[in-house]
Scaffold this motif. Structure first.
Motif, PDB file in Angstrom:
ATOM      1  N   GLN A  73       0.831  -1.205   0.000  1.00  0.00           N
ATOM      2  CA  GLN A  73       0.000   0.000   0.000  1.00  0.00           C
ATOM      3  C   GLN A  73       0.860   1.247   0.000  1.00  0.00           C
ATOM      4  N   LYS A  74       0.736   2.032  -1.061  1.00  0.00           N
ATOM      5  CA  LYS A  74       1.429   3.309  -1.116  1.00  0.00           C
ATOM      6  C   LYS A  74       0.646   4.389  -0.376  1.00  0.00           C
ATOM      7  N   ARG A  75      -0.652   4.405  -0.565  1.00  0.00           N
ATOM      8  CA  ARG A  75      -1.476   5.470   0.016  1.00  0.00           C
ATOM      9  C   ARG A  75      -1.797   5.179   1.476  1.00  0.00           C
ATOM     10  N   THR A  86       1.238  12.919   6.040  1.00  0.00           N
ATOM     11  CA  THR A  86       1.500  12.326   4.728  1.00  0.00           C
ATOM     12  C   THR A  86       2.407  13.245   3.920  1.00  0.00           C
ATOM     13  N   ARG A  88       2.861  13.943  -0.409  1.00  0.00           N
ATOM     14  CA  ARG A  88       2.352  13.590  -1.739  1.00  0.00           C
ATOM     15  C   ARG A  88       3.532  13.360  -2.686  1.00  0.00           C
ATOM     16  N   ARG A  96      -0.031   9.677 -11.891  1.00  0.00           N
ATOM     17  CA  ARG A  96      -0.802   9.588 -10.650  1.00  0.00           C
ATOM     18  C   ARG A  96       0.009  10.175  -9.506  1.00  0.00           C
ATOM     19  N   THR A  97      -0.709  10.457  -8.425  1.00  0.00           N
ATOM     20  CA  THR A  97      -0.050  10.847  -7.180  1.00  0.00           C
ATOM     21  C   THR A  97      -0.548   9.947  -6.061  1.00  0.00           C
ATOM     22  N   ALA A  98       0.208   9.920  -4.966  1.00  0.00           N
ATOM     23  CA  ALA A  98      -0.218   9.170  -3.791  1.00  0.00           C
ATOM     24  C   ALA A  98       0.201   9.940  -2.551  1.00  0.00           C
ATOM     25  N   ASP A  99      -0.689  10.008  -1.584  1.00  0.00           N
ATOM     26  CA  ASP A  99      -0.373  10.601  -0.289  1.00  0.00           C
ATOM     27  C   ASP A  99       0.108   9.471   0.622  1.00  0.00           C
ATOM     28  N   GLU A 100       1.435   9.379   0.781  1.00  0.00           N
ATOM     29  CA  GLU A 100       2.027   8.282   1.536  1.00  0.00           C
ATOM     30  C   GLU A 100       2.255   8.693   2.985  1.00  0.00           C
TER      31      GLU A 100
END
Length: 320
Positions: A73-75, A86, A88, A96-100
């Motif tokens: 899971q990245k997000r 988080t 981004r 795409r982007t992900a809030d990690e």
């Protein structure tokens, strides 16, 4: 079907973290539970936070324990309390982007475990500039027929070259069959150049220990008895288990910081969630001073330039 155990609440610093199903067995070898996993991370709290601080973090989640399905899971999982942090990050290849997850306190780790996270895999860059790594990672990855004594010998060669460069390396077990060495670096180069520097270093280690080391890119072409110095762990969005991260196996092994003088005697299987808390209580965080020893990659970039001028082949892009 066994009844679910009632949820409990833990006070973690200034936060309250609710742990559901605390008695669910996560590690079948000795029977440690989800709550045991939380308590393990609390016992090494300063160390795991130091390893993850301000870094985008990939989570390896095991909702049914390590015998069940693993979720990468990245997000940040849904339902996070407002105090979770988080960063981004962008993935241009997919637009795409992900809030990690971006850990700054141990309660963030505890909440991630509540969401069934066992392993924490941080980037080698930080939130201030996610495109400029500040951590160079040397991954000694033994091939299938490689004895651990060979990994030990290569670790000593790595130490020798680092000393000559004036770089301070911080070793740890991988939690599996390898050894990692981390070096804090100035965040001046992008991922491509950090990877080139890591490859130049790996080639030098290979030149000094050709009977033990390979830098051959394709796995099918590597001698199965050798140690692969995996420079590719420095590519963008490539992550490995953090110091003090538990690994998703039945024994609950831990990627554990070690001293250089322990290399010859260390057995990675000895470091588990059952044994590391006492070691940590006695030794503290062996990586605590890593931020005090920052190295410039300029020399290794020069080595990479030299190798390429002399005809060394560049490996394919990391995605391949």
């Amino acid at each position: 079907m066994a009844a679910k155990s009632p949820a409990i609440e833990l006070e973690v610093g200034e936060r309250t973290v609710r742990i559901s199903n605390p008695d669910r067995v996560y590690f079948p070898a000795r029977g440690e539970t989800k709550l045991d996993l939380v308590n393990y991370y609390l016992s090494v709290g300063d160390g795991i936070v130091n390893a993850l601080r301000e870094r985008p973090c990939m989570l390896h989640r095991f909702p049914e324990g390590v015998s069940g399905e693993k979720v990468h899971q990245k997000r940040l999982p849904h339902g996070a309390p407002p105090w979770m942090e988080t960063v981004r990050v962008k993935f241009p290849r997919y637009n795409r982007t992900a809030d990690e997850l971006c850990v700054t306190e141990v309660a963030h780790v505890a909440w991630a475990v509540q969401m069934s996270t066992v392993e924490f895999h941080p980037w080698n860059s930080r939130r201030a500039d996610t495109e400029k790594p500040d951590e160079w990672r040397i991954d000694l990855d033994p091939m299938p027929d490689c004895p651990f004594d060979r990994v030990r010998r290569v670790a000593h060669t790595v130490h020798e070259v680092l000393d000559e460069l004036g770089a301070v390396g911080y070793p740890k077990t991988s939690g599996g069959s390898g050894i990692h060495v981390y070096v804090r670096v100035e965040p001046e180069y992008g991922f491509t150049d950090v990877r080139r520097a890591a490859l130049a270093f790996a080639r030098e280690v290979e030149r000094r220990a050709p009977e033990d080391v390979t830098t051959t890119w394709w796995r099918k072409d590597r001698d199965p008895r050798l140690v692969f110095v995996d420079f590719n762990q420095n590519a963008r969005d490539h992550t490995i288990a953090a110091a003090y991260s538990v690994r998703g196996n039945p024994e609950g092994t831990v990627s554990t910081p070690i001293r250089w003088d322990e290399i010859d005697d260390v057995n990675p299987k000895d470091f588990t969630i059952a044994t590391v808390p006492q070691r940590y209580a006695e030794l503290g965080d062996l990586h605590a001073t890593i931020d005090d020893n920052v190295y410039s990659l300029d020399t290794l970039i020069d080595w990479a330039d030299r190798d390429e001028r002399e005809g060394a082949e560049e490996p394919p892009p990391p995605e391949d």
